[in-house]
Design an enzyme around this catalytic site. Structure first.
Site, mmCIF file in Angstrom:
data_model
loop_
_atom_site.group_PDB
_atom_site.id
_atom_site.type_symbol
_atom_site.label_atom_id
_atom_site.label_comp_id
_atom_site.label_asym_id
_atom_site.label_seq_id
_atom_site.Cartn_x
_atom_site.Cartn_y
_atom_site.Cartn_z
ATOM 1 N N ARG A 32 25.477 41.616 32.295
ATOM 2 C CA ARG A 32 26.951 41.808 32.523
ATOM 3 C C ARG A 32 26.926 42.624 33.625
ATOM 4 N NH1 ARG A 32 26.305 42.533 26.675
ATOM 5 N NH2 ARG A 32 27.590 40.675 25.239
ATOM 6 N N THR A 41 29.922 37.080 32.840
ATOM 7 C CA THR A 41 28.449 37.779 32.285
ATOM 8 C C THR A 41 28.073 36.204 31.549
ATOM 9 O OG1 THR A 41 30.287 39.092 31.057
ATOM 10 C CG2 THR A 41 29.150 38.506 29.646
ATOM 11 N N GLN A 78 20.911 43.794 28.295
ATOM 12 C CA GLN A 78 21.004 44.015 27.672
ATOM 13 C C GLN A 78 20.067 43.230 26.294
ATOM 14 O OE1 GLN A 78 24.577 46.108 26.821
ATOM 15 N NE2 GLN A 78 23.784 46.941 25.445
ATOM 16 N N GLN A 129 30.067 47.614 23.456
ATOM 17 C CA GLN A 129 30.454 47.800 24.976
ATOM 18 C C GLN A 129 31.675 48.280 24.687
ATOM 19 O OE1 GLN A 129 30.857 44.903 27.167
ATOM 20 N NE2 GLN A 129 33.229 44.583 27.099
ATOM 21 N N HIS A 184 77.020 50.731 34.252
ATOM 22 C CA HIS A 184 76.943 50.942 35.853
ATOM 23 C C HIS A 184 77.318 49.678 35.912
ATOM 24 C CE1 HIS A 184 76.917 55.185 36.279
ATOM 25 N NE2 HIS A 184 75.713 54.692 36.311
#
Length: 818
Positions: free
Chosen positions: A73, A92, A139, A239, A769
């Site tokens: 990633r 990824t 990982q 994550q 306004h």
């Protein structure tokens, strides 16, 4: 290659973002805190800077993990940070196996830093390519039985005390890419989860929510978490990144929580964030106006800033047994969504009724004995002698124009003392008191007749009576600018083909022909869009928006659409309607009708004054800004600020600290970063709870109006034309006959009305306004049209009905632009 080009996750902490990027820094911090994170390593930005993947070190780290399937990633240095998540913007790669495949995946992650998605995201968030480095996380893959995404705050309502979980069987990519409808779970802090089913059991939901709370505490902000259960049922956290889209929280350190806040800046046409000094000074204007105290600090203020926007605390009124029944009705002026939110809060036991009033006895006496008598006397005098009251108000503003702060050579401390003392005294003193009488009288005469004539006259008729009103300083300003444009016609090519920014620079250098702009700026140069923020440059400093409007006017070819003729037609229609309505009203209701007719006639002399109070206090406000810029220039010369306008990114006490020697450059840099982020925010909660809940987002969607977008009728009439969506009036171009679609409006927007066929806005009030000026020009206006600037696109053919409050998109864009 250096020794820091590949680093194990177990060695990474959150302060290593420049080396490992946001994703890896968060993972390392999670692992160090004891959370279960898949083992892995990071190929750092040091390797990326060298331009060659350190293949040998990557292979060695991969083999040290035991090989097998891994996830590769991106972990850019601008990724997974508090202000920019970059979720899904870089690539990824999952289920990567084999040393060569891992090295190749790292290289492809590097390449994704410059894919179209990432480039567009950086551009939208103001992030320079040179400021971004790329790291890559490798990982071990989790063999997922169930997986998904968890938010530790509700991403739809903003509620910080609610955890939301989406889960699917197998890998979690199905949740992220939306290919499968996930099972959905919500858990409120301190409560058991609702009845669960689907792919997770109760214990798993409870454990996920607990993990989410730990991560929220660890990182100090709501988190977007990817997770997975392996085949043994073990929970892995893959994550965690901050949820960057949430609106900031209101103050959490006040007593008697929760609080219910209503956004009120839009009543002044202010949806963009205030500068910090602009917000703090406006809060002091409010507090000192009502209290009369020079020290305007309040430990429990009625008005607060959230995300740079101005909110009013309605909690004391909601909880008051005496007033709560009237609160919802009073919200009609803010629109149906705000009223619905208030009604919802009245049913909330946390805002249950309490005895008494929301004010102390001393506060009530101060208001009753101070502000109200002078206002009542002023209203009575204006009703009896409108011409004399207007003349008195004009004399007051003439005196305010003479207000000047310390001259050349004055110290920064002396200038700041003047801003905080004599300038406030002048701005909120007797001259403003002379103005508010006819202003309040104008509001009364403009609003009461409609209530008196219910069932006798339609709202369209009573609104038509308010068209083409004289004595409105904003209308007079726009017509004066039209006369400037008329003088510019002999130089038409110069003013239509030169960018407004270049014209502004040339004007300030004295290089443009005389078209009467000097006189215009002498009268109106203290104005601008978002003018209630003292941190915003005035037209006198930067007239580029004025030149943009002049160019718009020069493109008007049909003489019948000239602003002065449109104004005259609106005046004639008003007089004709009043002449027909008056006898009918008296015949139907002799007493009430006679009162209504008197007030309607007086409205032709007083309702235009509605704009004058703001115009008046902005005159010394502009001088206060000039003095603050001189303070900023001194501080920049002394190295405590970078530039003069940095002073507007400090609060009053922080400016004082800088004058006394504190270097505020780092604080200003952070404030500017936050301000840029908030400038990009397109939607702001209209009502907000202490825990961040956008109350309107929790309510059922209102039924769609048949064939159109519902809003509030704000100025009568009907128009059909192409939409022009404008988010900022500076440099905006409105072709004659187009419908202006805007998030909000204030006097700085109104020059655009003079070529527009109609107005549609997302916020506002019939007495604000924009609608006031639209009625005077005789153009239809529909306000409080939810998401108008998103749903409607430039070029759409619109049909606007200012009597029924509806906008119909007749067909899509004719020109294919947006």
């Amino acid at each position: 290659m250096g020794s820091n080009d590949v680093v194990g996750l177990d060695r990474i902490r959150r302060d290593m973002v420049p080396l490992v990027g946001g994703k890896a820094a968060n993972l390392g911090e999670m692992a160090a805190a004891g959370e279960r994170v898949p083992a892995g390593f990071c190929v750092t930005t040091a390797a990326y800077a060298s331009g060659t993947v350190p293949a040998e070190r990557v292979v060695r780290a991969y083999e040290a993990m035991g090989g097998g399937r891994v996830a590769v990633r991106s972990s850019a240095t601008a990724e997974d940070l508090p202000d920019a998540s970059f979720a899904g913007q870089q690539d990824t790669y999952l289920d990567v196996e084999g040393a060569d495949a891992v090295v190749d995946a790292v290289r492809r992650c590097w390449d994704s830093l410059d894919n179209a998605r990432a480039v567009a995201y950086r551009r939208a968030n103001g992030i320079a390519r040179a400021d971004v480095g790329m790291a890559v996380v490798v990982q071990r893959m989790v063999d997922s039985a169930t997986a998904g995404v968890m938010f530790t705050a509700d991403p739809l309502t903003g509620t910080r005390t609610r955890t939301v979980v989406d889960a699917v069987r197998g890998p979690g990519t199905a949740v992220v890419d939306g290919s499968v409808e996930p099972d959905h779970y919500t858990v409120d802090d301190g409560h058991d989860p609702e009845e669960v089913g689907g792919c997770l059991n109760r214990a798993q939901v409870v454990a996920l929510a607990a993990a989410g709370r730990r991560l929220r505490t660890l990182f100090g902000s709501p988190q977007d978490v990817e997770w997975a259960h392996d085949r043994d049922g073990t929970l892995w956290l893959l994550q965690s990144r901050p949820v960057t889209t949430l609106f900031p929280l209101p103050p959490q350190d006040l007593p008697d929580l929760p609080r219910f806040y209503m956004e009120t800046g839009h009543m002044q046409g202010m949806l963009r964030p205030f500068t910090p000094l602009g917000l703090s000074l406006l809060q002091q204007v409010w507090t000192r106006w009502w209290s009369g105290a020079e020290d305007a600090t309040d430990p429990d203020p009625l008005m607060i800033g959230v995300g740079g926007r101005l909110y009013t605390d309605l909690s004391p009124f909601l909880r008051s047994a005496v007033l709560r029944g009237r609160v919802a009705r009073s919200m009609d002026v803010y629109g149906p969504r705000v009223r619905a939110a208030v009604e919802h809060a009245l049913d909330d036991p946390r805002f249950a009724a309490r005895p008494g009033l929301p004010f102390s006895a001393s506060a009530v006496l101060r208001i009753v004995g101070g502000v109200l008598p002078s206002a009542a006397l002023g209203v009575g005098y204006a009703l009896a002698r409108p011409r004399a009251a207007r003349a008195s108000a004009h004399r007051a503003v003439a005196r305010l124009r003479t207000v000047r702060g310390p001259g050349a050579g004055a110290s920064a401390a002396r200038r700041l003392d003047w801003v905080h003392g004599p300038a406030f005294d002048a701005m909120l003193g007797r001259d403003l008191t002379a103005v508010i009488g006819p202003v309040f009288a104008g509001i009364v005469t403009g609003t009461v007749p409609a209530a008196l004539l219910g069932g006798v006259a339609t709202k369209e008729e009573t609104d038509t009576v308010l068209g083409g009103l004289p004595h409105n300083v904003t209308t007079e300003m726009d017509l004066a600018l039209w006369r400037v444009a008329e003088r510019a016609r002999t130089h038409g090519d110069l003013f239509t083909r030169t960018p407004p920014e270049e014209l502004s620079a040339r004007y300030l250098r004295g290089e443009l022909p005389d078209i009467g702009l000097d006189a215009f700026l002498d009268s109106y140069g203290h104005r601008t869009a978002a003018e209630v923020d003292i941190g915003v440059p005035r037209w006198r400093e930067d007239p580029a928006p004025v030149f943009g409007t002049v160019a718009n006017y020069l493109r008007l070819e049909d003489p019948e659409q000239a602003p002065d003729r449109r104004f005259e037609r609106a005046r004639a229609a008003a007089e004709a309607t009043l002449a027909e309505l008056g006898p009918r009203a008296v015949r139907s209701r002799p007493v009430r009708g006679a009162i209504a007719v008197f007030l309607m006639r007086r409205s032709r002399e007083l309702a235009g004054m509605r704009e004058y109070a703001k115009f008046a206090w902005l005159v010394p406000f502009a001088e206060m800004r000039r003095q603050l810029l001189l303070v900023g220039a001194d501080l920049a010369d002394e190295g405590r600020l970078t530039g003069a306008d940095d002073v507007f990114f400090l609060r009053v006490d922080e400016v004082r600290a800088a004058v006394e020697g504190t270097d505020q450059r780092d604080l200003v840099a952070e404030r500017r970063r936050v301000h840029r982020r908030e400038l990009r925010r397109r939607t702001v909660p209209g009502t907000l709870l202490t825990d961040g809940t956008d109350v309107e987002a929790t309510l059922p969607a209102p039924p769609a109006a048949w064939g159109g977008l519902p809003g509030i009728a704000a100025a009568p009439g009907r128009a059909e034309g192409r939409a022009r969506v404008v988010l900022d009036p500076a440099g905006a171009r409105i072709e004659p006959g187009e419908i202006l679609v805007a998030p909000t409006t204030d006097p700085g927007w109104t020059p655009l009305f003079m070529t527009a066929a109609g107005l549609v806005s997302e916020t506002g009030s019939p007495i604000a306004h924009g609608p006031t000026v639209a009625r005077e020009y005789g153009i239809p206006a529909v306000i409080c049209v939810r998401d108008a600037t998103t749903v409607i696109r430039t070029g759409d053919l619109l049909r606007v009905d200012g009597a029924t409050g509806t906008v119909v998109v007749v067909d899509g864009r004719a020109d294919g632009t947006g």
